[in-house]
Design a protein around this motif. Structure first.
Motif, PDB file in Angstrom:
ATOM      1  N   SER A  11       0.489  -1.286  -0.135  1.00  0.00           N
ATOM      2  CA  SER A  11       0.196   0.407  -0.018  1.00  0.00           C
ATOM      3  C   SER A  11       0.706   1.763  -0.060  1.00  0.00           C
ATOM      4  CB  SER A  11      -0.708  -0.056   1.128  1.00  0.00           C
ATOM      5  OG  SER A  11      -0.324  -0.096   2.719  1.00  0.00           O
ATOM      6  N   GLY A  12       1.875   1.091   0.210  1.00  0.00           N
ATOM      7  CA  GLY A  12       3.407   2.304  -0.276  1.00  0.00           C
ATOM      8  C   GLY A  12       3.432   2.665   1.766  1.00  0.00           C
ATOM      9  N   ALA A  13       2.356   1.963   2.469  1.00  0.00           N
ATOM     10  CA  ALA A  13       2.546   2.669   4.103  1.00  0.00           C
ATOM     11  C   ALA A  13       4.289   2.622   4.699  1.00  0.00           C
ATOM     12  CB  ALA A  13       1.763   1.862   4.731  1.00  0.00           C
ATOM     13  N   PHE A  14       5.485   1.884   3.640  1.00  0.00           N
ATOM     14  CA  PHE A  14       6.327   2.264   4.533  1.00  0.00           C
ATOM     15  C   PHE A  14       6.558   3.031   3.513  1.00  0.00           C
ATOM     16  CE2 PHE A  14       6.269  -2.361   5.715  1.00  0.00           C
ATOM     17  CZ  PHE A  14       6.424  -2.223   7.033  1.00  0.00           C
ATOM     18  N   GLN A  15       6.570   4.273   2.607  1.00  0.00           N
ATOM     19  CA  GLN A  15       7.009   5.115   2.042  1.00  0.00           C
ATOM     20  C   GLN A  15       7.264   6.298   3.430  1.00  0.00           C
ATOM     21  OE1 GLN A  15       4.797   7.073  -1.085  1.00  0.00           O
ATOM     22  NE2 GLN A  15       6.750   8.341  -1.880  1.00  0.00           N
TER      23      GLN A  15
END
Length: 215
Positions: free
Chosen positions: A80-84
Protein backbone atom coordinates in the motif's frame (compact mmCIF):
# COMPACT_ATOMS: atom_id res chain seq x y z
CA UNK A 1 18.62 -19.97 20.59
CA UNK A 2 19.48 -16.25 20.71
CA UNK A 3 18.79 -15.79 16.99
CA UNK A 4 15.28 -17.24 17.38
CA UNK A 5 14.63 -14.99 20.38
CA UNK A 6 15.80 -11.90 18.49
CA UNK A 7 13.74 -12.80 15.42
CA UNK A 8 10.63 -13.38 17.54
CA UNK A 9 10.92 -9.97 19.22
CA UNK A 10 11.76 -8.31 15.89
CA UNK A 11 8.70 -9.90 14.29
CA UNK A 12 6.40 -8.46 16.97
CA UNK A 13 7.99 -5.03 16.57
CA UNK A 14 7.77 -5.18 12.76
CA UNK A 15 4.12 -6.21 12.80
CA UNK A 16 3.34 -3.37 15.23
CA UNK A 17 5.21 -0.88 13.05
CA UNK A 18 3.41 -2.15 9.95
CA UNK A 19 0.00 -1.74 11.56
CA UNK A 20 0.93 1.72 12.78
CA UNK A 21 2.18 2.76 9.35
CA UNK A 22 -1.03 1.48 7.75
CA UNK A 23 -3.06 3.51 10.26
CA UNK A 24 -1.07 6.71 9.63
CA UNK A 25 -1.22 6.14 5.87
CA UNK A 26 -5.00 5.67 5.91
CA UNK A 27 -5.48 8.77 8.10
CA UNK A 28 -2.99 10.76 6.03
CA UNK A 29 -1.00 11.69 9.14
CA UNK A 30 2.04 13.85 8.35
CA UNK A 31 5.09 13.18 10.50
CA UNK A 32 8.78 13.92 10.41
CA UNK A 33 11.01 11.13 9.12
CA UNK A 34 12.63 10.49 12.53
CA UNK A 35 9.26 10.18 14.28
CA UNK A 36 7.64 7.72 11.89
CA UNK A 37 8.98 4.40 13.14
CA UNK A 38 8.72 4.96 16.93
CA UNK A 39 5.23 6.47 16.69
CA UNK A 40 4.13 3.69 14.33
CA UNK A 41 5.32 1.09 16.85
CA UNK A 42 3.35 2.75 19.66
CA UNK A 43 0.14 3.08 17.62
CA UNK A 44 0.47 -0.30 15.93
CA UNK A 45 1.16 -2.13 19.18
CA UNK A 46 -2.27 -1.08 20.44
CA UNK A 47 -3.86 -2.56 17.32
CA UNK A 48 -1.82 -5.76 17.59
CA UNK A 49 -2.71 -6.08 21.27
CA UNK A 50 -6.41 -5.89 20.37
CA UNK A 51 -6.02 -8.51 17.61
CA UNK A 52 -4.29 -10.92 20.01
CA UNK A 53 -6.96 -10.24 22.64
CA UNK A 54 -9.73 -11.12 20.19
CA UNK A 55 -7.97 -14.33 19.13
CA UNK A 56 -7.62 -15.33 22.78
CA UNK A 57 -11.26 -14.48 23.47
CA UNK A 58 -12.42 -16.96 20.82
CA UNK A 59 -9.80 -19.59 21.75
CA UNK A 60 -8.05 -19.33 18.39
CA UNK A 61 -4.63 -18.08 19.41
CA UNK A 62 -2.40 -20.38 17.39
CA UNK A 63 1.14 -19.84 16.16
CA UNK A 64 0.19 -20.44 12.54
CA UNK A 65 -2.66 -17.93 12.65
CA UNK A 66 -0.49 -15.32 14.36
CA UNK A 67 2.29 -15.83 11.82
CA UNK A 68 -0.11 -15.56 8.86
CA UNK A 69 -1.77 -12.41 10.21
CA UNK A 70 1.57 -10.81 10.95
CA UNK A 71 3.01 -11.53 7.51
CA UNK A 72 -0.23 -10.26 5.95
CA UNK A 73 0.06 -6.97 7.87
CA UNK A 74 3.67 -6.52 6.73
CA UNK A 75 2.74 -7.31 3.13
CA UNK A 76 -0.24 -4.95 3.24
CA UNK A 77 1.91 -2.10 4.55
CA UNK A 78 4.51 -2.76 1.87
CA UNK A 79 2.10 -3.01 -1.06
CA UNK A 80 0.00 0.00 0.00
CA UNK A 81 3.02 2.29 0.19
CA UNK A 82 2.64 2.82 3.93
CA UNK A 83 6.39 2.29 4.40
CA UNK A 84 7.25 5.27 2.21
CA UNK A 85 9.38 7.63 4.29
CA UNK A 86 8.63 11.32 4.77
CA UNK A 87 10.92 13.90 3.21
CA UNK A 88 10.52 16.21 6.21
CA UNK A 89 13.27 16.01 8.82
CA UNK A 90 13.62 17.38 12.32
CA UNK A 91 16.14 19.98 13.48
CA UNK A 92 19.63 18.44 13.36
CA UNK A 93 21.05 17.24 16.65
CA UNK A 94 24.61 18.34 15.96
CA UNK A 95 27.79 16.29 15.83
CA UNK A 96 28.95 16.66 19.44
CA UNK A 97 25.56 16.10 21.18
CA UNK A 98 24.87 13.20 18.83
CA UNK A 99 28.25 11.57 19.52
CA UNK A 100 27.85 12.03 23.27
CA UNK A 101 24.32 10.65 23.26
CA UNK A 102 25.15 7.48 21.36
CA UNK A 103 28.47 6.92 23.16
CA UNK A 104 26.86 7.20 26.59
CA UNK A 105 23.70 5.27 25.76
CA UNK A 106 25.40 2.35 23.99
CA UNK A 107 26.73 0.62 27.16
CA UNK A 108 23.25 0.78 28.72
CA UNK A 109 21.68 -0.58 25.53
CA UNK A 110 24.07 -3.55 25.54
CA UNK A 111 23.43 -4.16 29.24
CA UNK A 112 19.65 -4.12 28.76
CA UNK A 113 19.71 -6.46 25.77
CA UNK A 114 21.96 -8.97 27.55
CA UNK A 115 19.68 -9.01 30.59
CA UNK A 116 16.58 -9.35 28.42
CA UNK A 117 18.12 -12.34 26.65
CA UNK A 118 18.85 -14.05 29.97
CA UNK A 119 16.34 -16.56 31.41
CA UNK A 120 13.42 -14.93 33.24
CA UNK A 121 14.25 -14.69 36.96
CA UNK A 122 12.02 -11.94 38.38
CA UNK A 123 9.04 -13.09 40.49
CA UNK A 124 6.69 -10.68 38.71
CA UNK A 125 7.85 -11.70 35.28
CA UNK A 126 7.77 -15.44 35.86
CA UNK A 127 4.55 -15.68 37.87
CA UNK A 128 2.34 -12.86 36.60
CA UNK A 129 3.35 -11.11 33.38
CA UNK A 130 4.66 -14.22 31.64
CA UNK A 131 3.13 -16.91 33.83
CA UNK A 132 -0.33 -16.01 32.59
CA UNK A 133 0.99 -15.58 29.05
CA UNK A 134 2.42 -19.10 29.12
CA UNK A 135 -0.96 -20.45 30.19
CA UNK A 136 -2.75 -18.56 27.41
CA UNK A 137 -0.28 -19.94 24.86
CA UNK A 138 -0.87 -23.50 26.08
CA UNK A 139 -4.67 -23.15 26.16
CA UNK A 140 -4.80 -21.16 22.88
CA UNK A 141 -6.65 -18.35 24.61
CA UNK A 142 -8.10 -17.09 27.85
CA UNK A 143 -8.95 -19.53 30.62
CA UNK A 144 -10.88 -19.20 33.87
CA UNK A 145 -8.50 -19.13 36.85
CA UNK A 146 -10.39 -18.46 40.06
CA UNK A 147 -7.33 -19.28 42.19
CA UNK A 148 -5.21 -16.42 40.80
CA UNK A 149 -6.25 -12.81 41.29
CA UNK A 150 -3.73 -11.65 38.69
CA UNK A 151 -5.73 -13.43 36.00
CA UNK A 152 -8.38 -10.71 36.28
CA UNK A 153 -6.17 -7.66 36.07
CA UNK A 154 -5.69 -5.78 32.81
CA UNK A 155 -3.79 -7.74 30.18
CA UNK A 156 -2.79 -4.99 27.77
CA UNK A 157 0.94 -5.25 27.09
CA UNK A 158 0.78 -8.94 28.00
CA UNK A 159 -0.96 -9.51 24.69
CA UNK A 160 2.19 -8.25 22.96
CA UNK A 161 4.26 -10.49 25.22
CA UNK A 162 2.08 -13.40 24.12
CA UNK A 163 2.70 -12.57 20.47
CA UNK A 164 6.47 -12.84 21.04
CA UNK A 165 6.22 -15.71 23.51
CA UNK A 166 4.82 -18.25 21.04
CA UNK A 167 7.89 -17.80 18.84
CA UNK A 168 10.73 -17.08 21.30
CA UNK A 169 9.41 -17.81 24.79
CA UNK A 170 10.22 -15.65 27.84
CA UNK A 171 13.28 -13.77 26.54
CA UNK A 172 11.48 -12.72 23.36
CA UNK A 173 8.74 -11.19 25.51
CA UNK A 174 11.39 -9.41 27.59
CA UNK A 175 12.92 -7.95 24.43
CA UNK A 176 9.48 -6.79 23.34
CA UNK A 177 9.17 -5.00 26.67
CA UNK A 178 12.62 -3.50 26.15
CA UNK A 179 11.68 -2.18 22.72
CA UNK A 180 9.35 0.30 24.41
CA UNK A 181 12.22 1.75 26.45
CA UNK A 182 14.20 2.29 23.25
CA UNK A 183 11.09 3.83 21.69
CA UNK A 184 10.53 6.13 24.66
CA UNK A 185 14.10 7.47 24.51
CA UNK A 186 13.80 7.92 20.75
CA UNK A 187 10.57 9.89 21.06
CA UNK A 188 11.97 12.15 23.80
CA UNK A 189 14.90 12.88 21.51
CA UNK A 190 12.52 13.60 18.62
CA UNK A 191 10.42 15.91 20.78
CA UNK A 192 13.46 17.95 21.76
CA UNK A 193 14.39 18.31 18.10
CA UNK A 194 10.78 19.16 17.14
CA UNK A 195 10.53 22.07 19.61
CA UNK A 196 13.93 23.46 18.64
CA UNK A 197 15.93 22.23 21.65
CA UNK A 198 17.79 19.17 20.36
CA UNK A 199 20.53 19.28 23.01
CA UNK A 200 18.00 19.39 25.85
CA UNK A 201 16.06 16.58 24.18
CA UNK A 202 19.14 14.39 23.90
CA UNK A 203 20.00 15.01 27.56
CA UNK A 204 16.44 14.17 28.68
CA UNK A 205 16.39 11.02 26.53
CA UNK A 206 19.73 9.90 27.99
CA UNK A 207 18.62 10.56 31.58
CA UNK A 208 15.51 8.43 31.06
CA UNK A 209 17.31 5.67 29.16
CA UNK A 210 20.13 5.42 31.71
CA UNK A 211 17.84 5.64 34.74
CA UNK A 212 17.97 2.45 36.85
CA UNK A 213 14.21 2.65 37.44
CA UNK A 214 13.45 2.75 33.72
CA UNK A 215 16.10 0.14 32.87
Amino acid sequence: MPIVILLAAAFTALVSISLGRILFHRLNVSLYREEELPLALVAGSAILSLVVFLLCAVQQFRRGIVLALGLSAIAWAWRSGAFQRSSRTLNPLGCLPSALFYALSLPFAVLYVVHALAPEASPDGASYHLGMVSRYATERGFVTLRSNMYAYLTQGVEMLFLHSFVFGRHSAAALTHLSFLFTLASLILCYGRRIGHPTAGSAAALFVFASPVAG
